[in-house]
Scaffold this motif. Structure first.
Motif: not given
Length: 128
Positions: A10-20, A60-71
């Motif tokens: 499902n979408k939630r699992q995919k998003a979680n895996l992508y985030g990891q 350093i406290f780091v927030e990671v943001k991933s997007r499907l496009s650089a925009a």
């Protein structure tokens, strides 16, 4: 039997895996820059910090943001909840009193497929 993480359904699992995966890539980037990773996915009652790293006398406290496009990087920066991250950092520091004398900063790492990771050093301050 739990669902396989290698083929999430499902979408939630995919998003979680992508985030990891994104956080793992960000950790590798920081290690290549000679940062020492102290914590991954540090959870507090008020939120989570993706990565906590150390370099020299700085935590350093780091927030990671991933997007499907650089925009989406600008939009991702707007999505950073600085107050939540600062509260979580304060929680971590309260649990590690010896580290309180070190300087702290808040970084954001942007990731997008086909693009070099973008490391925004000192993206915001604790007063944000």
């Amino acid at each position: 039997m739990p669902p396989s993480l290698s083929r999430p359904g499902n979408k939630r699992q995919k998003a979680n895996l992508y985030g990891q995966r994104s956080e793992a890539l960000a950790a590798l980037l920081l290690q290549a820059k000679l940062y020492r990773i102290r914590e991954r996915r540090y959870k507090t009652p008020g939120g989570e910090i993706d990565l906590i790293a150390e370099r020299g006398n700085t935590i350093i406290f780091v927030e990671v943001k991933s997007r499907l496009s650089a925009a989406g990087a600008g939009e991702a920066l707007e999505a950073v909840n600085a107050a939540r991250i600062v509260r979580a950092a304060e929680h971590w520091l309260s649990r590690h009193p010896r580290e309180a004398e070190k300087s702290c900063r808040f970084d954001v790492i942007f990731l997008a497929p086909g693009r070099w990771p973008r490391h925004l050093i000192n993206a915001f301050d604790a007063g944000a």
